[in-house]
Design a protein around this motif. Structure first.
Motif, PDB file in Angstrom:
ATOM      1  N   UNK A  14       0.725  -1.302   0.075  1.00 15.63           N
ATOM      2  CA  UNK A  14       0.006   0.070  -0.181  1.00 15.63           C
ATOM      3  C   UNK A  14       0.785   1.233  -0.044  1.00 15.63           C
ATOM      4  N   UNK A  15       0.445   2.242  -0.650  1.00 13.20           N
ATOM      5  CA  UNK A  15       1.078   3.439  -1.002  1.00 13.20           C
ATOM      6  C   UNK A  15       1.545   3.720  -2.167  1.00 13.20           C
ATOM      7  N   UNK A  16       1.253   4.822  -2.733  1.00 13.06           N
ATOM      8  CA  UNK A  16       1.632   5.051  -4.370  1.00 13.06           C
ATOM      9  C   UNK A  16       2.739   5.654  -4.654  1.00 13.06           C
ATOM     10  N   UNK A  17       3.730   6.104  -3.909  1.00  7.62           N
ATOM     11  CA  UNK A  17       4.809   6.769  -4.032  1.00  7.62           C
ATOM     12  C   UNK A  17       6.311   6.363  -3.386  1.00  7.62           C
ATOM     13  N   UNK A  18       6.230   5.036  -3.008  1.00 11.86           N
ATOM     14  CA  UNK A  18       7.340   4.475  -2.472  1.00 11.86           C
ATOM     15  C   UNK A  18       7.688   3.137  -3.169  1.00 11.86           C
ATOM     16  N   UNK A  19       8.944   2.642  -3.234  1.00 15.46           N
ATOM     17  CA  UNK A  19       9.400   1.538  -3.563  1.00 15.46           C
ATOM     18  C   UNK A  19       9.248   0.217  -2.741  1.00 15.46           C
ATOM     19  N   UNK A  20       9.143  -0.713  -3.474  1.00 17.30           N
ATOM     20  CA  UNK A  20       8.911  -2.046  -2.573  1.00 17.30           C
ATOM     21  C   UNK A  20       9.565  -3.145  -3.367  1.00 17.30           C
ATOM     22  N   UNK A  21       9.952  -4.212  -2.838  1.00 16.29           N
ATOM     23  CA  UNK A  21      10.223  -5.548  -3.566  1.00 16.29           C
ATOM     24  C   UNK A  21       9.982  -6.848  -2.914  1.00 16.29           C
ATOM     25  N   UNK A  22       9.664  -7.695  -3.620  1.00 13.98           N
ATOM     26  CA  UNK A  22       9.418  -9.160  -3.053  1.00 13.98           C
ATOM     27  C   UNK A  22      10.626 -10.302  -3.749  1.00 13.98           C
ATOM     28  N   UNK A  23      10.844 -11.223  -2.688  1.00 14.95           N
ATOM     29  CA  UNK A  23      11.844 -12.334  -3.236  1.00 14.95           C
ATOM     30  C   UNK A  23      10.729 -13.097  -3.870  1.00 14.95           C
ATOM     31  N   UNK A  24      11.345 -13.634  -5.128  1.00 13.92           N
ATOM     32  CA  UNK A  24      10.818 -14.609  -5.910  1.00 13.92           C
ATOM     33  C   UNK A  24      11.383 -16.010  -5.640  1.00 13.92           C
ATOM     34  N   UNK A  25      10.663 -16.936  -4.907  1.00 15.03           N
ATOM     35  CA  UNK A  25      11.276 -18.145  -4.740  1.00 15.03           C
ATOM     36  C   UNK A  25      11.781 -18.838  -6.095  1.00 15.03           C
ATOM     37  N   UNK A  26      12.821 -19.802  -5.843  1.00 16.92           N
ATOM     38  CA  UNK A  26      13.305 -20.604  -7.025  1.00 16.92           C
ATOM     39  C   UNK A  26      12.279 -21.396  -7.482  1.00 16.92           C
ATOM     40  N   UNK A  27      11.000 -21.926  -6.784  1.00 11.92           N
ATOM     41  CA  UNK A  27      10.090 -22.912  -7.117  1.00 11.92           C
ATOM     42  C   UNK A  27       9.117 -22.190  -8.028  1.00 11.92           C
ATOM     43  N   UNK A  28       9.168 -20.968  -8.002  1.00 12.98           N
ATOM     44  CA  UNK A  28       8.470 -19.873  -8.984  1.00 12.98           C
ATOM     45  C   UNK A  28       8.779 -19.952 -10.220  1.00 12.98           C
ATOM     46  N   UNK A  29      10.118 -19.884 -10.363  1.00 16.40           N
ATOM     47  CA  UNK A  29      10.774 -19.237 -11.548  1.00 16.40           C
ATOM     48  C   UNK A  29      10.707 -20.380 -12.654  1.00 16.40           C
ATOM     49  N   UNK A  30      10.552 -19.985 -13.705  1.00 16.42           N
ATOM     50  CA  UNK A  30      10.735 -20.929 -15.064  1.00 16.42           C
ATOM     51  C   UNK A  30      11.664 -20.426 -15.977  1.00 16.42           C
ATOM     52  N   UNK A  31      12.460 -21.236 -16.854  1.00 18.20           N
ATOM     53  CA  UNK A  31      13.344 -20.603 -18.011  1.00 18.20           C
ATOM     54  C   UNK A  31      12.476 -19.946 -18.794  1.00 18.20           C
ATOM     55  N   UNK A  32      11.291 -20.325 -19.188  1.00 16.39           N
ATOM     56  CA  UNK A  32      10.286 -19.683 -20.353  1.00 16.39           C
ATOM     57  C   UNK A  32       8.991 -19.662 -19.584  1.00 16.39           C
ATOM     58  N   UNK A  33       8.030 -18.724 -20.315  1.00 17.81           N
ATOM     59  CA  UNK A  33       6.664 -18.424 -19.981  1.00 17.81           C
ATOM     60  C   UNK A  33       6.440 -18.287 -18.634  1.00 17.81           C
TER      61      UNK A  33
END
Length: 613
Positions: free
Chosen positions: A151-170
């Motif tokens: 929440x909040x329209x003017x500040x930066x944020x980030x989330x870690x992407x777990x390895x299990x979510x990542x795919x080489x394609x698609x």
């Protein structure tokens, strides 16, 4: 019943912990990144159909009708009532309001989707998804799995992407963006700027080692003597995400032939050493030094300046010398295009105009601006006031609202605490005087100082207009470093010649700063000086204001008139002279300078010859 209540609480806590955002990674420009900017597919969803079922309950993660899941049919018989296509795309970064007429006044939900391939350069590395800003609510889904909510329209944020979510394609990324205004948010429902919705700043995949440098701080030690620019003590820290595998941190400033090593005994490594010689950062000499921080496993580089800012008695001192701030307010908006500013080119336009006006300072109103603005200010030598949108009448009785304000304050300071240009953190604008608000704002000031004790803290206050005298006696003035206030003598109160007889009374023996003053005019409309909305009226206003400034007492530390450029505002409904624009800018909707621009420039040129810096 008690057991069921306990289960409900535990489920809620689990839900919140799963979707809590990770600590902000700073200095993104120094990291290995993959840009996700460009054309994103979208679906407009005013009823929230993709998020709620027909009972208005949040859909389950695997619900095939949830818009964060794949929109591809399993087979030709499957019913699919949504689909993203290239027929409907929005550019990211960018607000949606300026990209199609149907979006101009739209407030609600828009779903964004971006598909991409991605392979890590090192299998052991971590991957984070970084957003410069999304206005206002962002629910983020990666390949159908929820990463988190911000929440909040003017500040930066980030989330870690777990390895299990990542795919080489698609891979596909879906973001539910909702710019609906709410009473219990920061800002609240009532503002005086356009509610630009969308993914308004850069989106990047950030790849870092398993043990990486999260953040750092380095500055001249508070209270250090600047009688000489040799052997100046500096201090700070380096924040590590995983310190157990790191033995030492090195800090290097190649130009100064400095390379210091510090042992790692925890996740925050204290840094302290002396600079043998240094050129101080200032508007006249905005010197930036390349700095290298290395742990062996990770290395980041940045460009920073060294300077001090403090209040001593009735003066603001920059590098130990009196400072008069020749400022201007600006929104994060490009007037000729009627859109959010986001790029370095946009920053160069806005700050270039400020430099042309004779400014050495800008007030970034009324929210943290994009990082291109603060980094460009560093390089151009423009001082910065940076503010969170605690604006007008938010709910000062609510602890939840305070937490939201404090979170935005933390995110603002975390991203920009190494920018030499920023000298003032502001905790709000034109908030009403009452006991609840005083406690709320005082606690925000305390939070700002606990996060960063090296800068000034202020807020834009209002004038207590009394017969025969204009009083600056807001109780919040006791707690700020510099007493700042907005005054509009000659626009909201009488005619500009009212400045001639204005008497000012200050309750605090501190430097004061006029954080806003201005009058509205439609660019290109002319009349005599008594004709409201004419350029001549605004010109007269500024001439009377300037004459008043010259009579101000010696603790007058500067001003930032309202405002550099005309900007959109739904509150401005004079169909002849406004049509949804606040036209107090010194530069009009087409980028043309109004007559008042040159009045203020003349004053600033005069001040620059007689004051520092």
């Amino acid at each position: 019943m008690k057991f069921l209540s306990l289960i409900t609480v535990l489920l809620l806590l689990t839900h919140l912990s799963l979707f809590a955002q990770t600590p902000l990674i700073t200095d993104i420009a120094a990291r290995k990144t993959t840009s996700l900017n460009g054309a994103w597919q979208y679906i407009i969803d005013p009823y929230g159909t993709g998020y709620y079922d027909y009972r208005y309950q949040e859909r389950s993660q695997n619900d095939r009708d949830a818009y964060w899941n794949t929109d591809e049919q399993v087979n030709k018989t499957e019913r699919k009532e949504y689909r993203f296509t290239d027929k409907y795309t929005l550019q990211v970064p960018g607000d949606w309001n300026s990209q199609a007429e149907k979006f101009l006044y739209y407030e609600g939900i828009v779903w964004y989707k971006r598909s991409f391939d991605f392979t890590k350069s090192n299998a052991a590395n971590k991957v984070y998804l970084y957003f410069g800003a999304v206005n206002f609510d962002a629910d983020v889904y990666f390949n159908g799995k929820k990463l988190g909510k911000h929440k909040g329209g003017f500040t930066a944020f980030n989330f870690e992407v777990p390895d299990s979510y990542l795919k080489p394609t698609g891979n596909y990324l879906v973001v539910k963006v909702d710019n609906t205004r709410h009473k219990d948010e920061v800002p609240t429902v009532n503002t005086d700027w356009w509610n630009y919705g969308g993914i308004t700043r850069d989106v990047q995949l950030v790849e870092v080692p398993a043990a990486f440098i999260q953040d750092y701080s380095l500055h001249i030690k508070k209270g250090a003597s600047l009688k000489t620019t040799k052997n100046i003590p500096v201090e700070g820290w380096v924040q590590l995400n995983d310190w157990q595998t790191t033995k030492e941190v090195t800090v290097e400033i190649p130009e100064l032939k400095i390379k210091k090593a510090f042992p790692v005994t925890g996740d925050k490594v204290a840094v302290q050493f002396n600079l043998p010689a240094v050129q101080l950062w200032s508007p006249q000499t905005p010197k930036l030094y390349n700095i290298v921080i290395n742990t062996g496993a990770d290395k980041i580089e940045d460009k920073i300046g060294f300077r001090t800012i403090e209040v001593v008695g009735r003066q603001v001192l920059l590098n130990g010398k009196p400072l008069f701030m020749r400022g201007i307010c600006t929104h994060e908006e490009i007037p000729q295009l009627g859109r959010r500013a986001y790029s370095k080119q946009d920053a160069l336009q806005l700050l270039g105009w400020a430099k042309e006006l004779g400014c050495n300072m800008v007030r970034l109103a009324h929210y943290p601006h994009n990082e291109n603005m603060t980094r460009t200010a560093d390089s151009l030598g423009i001082l910065v006031w940076s503010e969170i949108p605690v604006y007008w009448t938010i709910d000062f009785s609510s602890g939840e609202v305070f937490d939201k304000a404090r979170t935005q304050l933390t995110e603002m300071i975390t991203r920009d605490h190494n920018r030499a240009s920023i000298i003032i953190w502001s905790v709000g604008n034109e908030t009403p005087v009452n006991p609840l608000r005083l406690v709320f704002m005082r606690n925000l000031i305390g939070a700002a100082r606990s996060l960063d004790s090296t800068r000034l803290v202020s807020a834009a206050l209002e004038v207590n207009y009394q017969p025969g005298v204009n009083k600056i006696d807001d109780p919040l003035g006791e707690y700020v470093d510099i007493v700042s206030f907005n005054e509009y003598l000659g626009w909201y109160a009488g005619l500009p010649d009212k400045c001639r007889t204005a008497n000012w009374e200050f309750a605090y023996n501190k430097p004061f700063f006029i954080s806003e003053t201005g009058a509205e005019t439609l660019g290109g409309f002319h009349g005599d000086s008594l004709t409201r909305w004419s350029e001549e009226y605004q010109e007269w206003y500024y001439r009377e204001q300037v004459a008043m400034f010259k009579r101000m007492p010696d603790n007058f530390a500067g001003l930032s008139p309202w405002i550099l450029c005309d900007f959109r505002s739904p509150r401005r409904n004079n169909q002849t002279f406004q049509e949804g624009w606040n036209n107090k800018g010194l530069i009009d909707q087409q980028g043309r300078k109004k007559k008042a621009f040159f009045v203020l420039k003349e004053y600033y040129d005069e001040r620059s010859r007689t004051s520092n810096p």
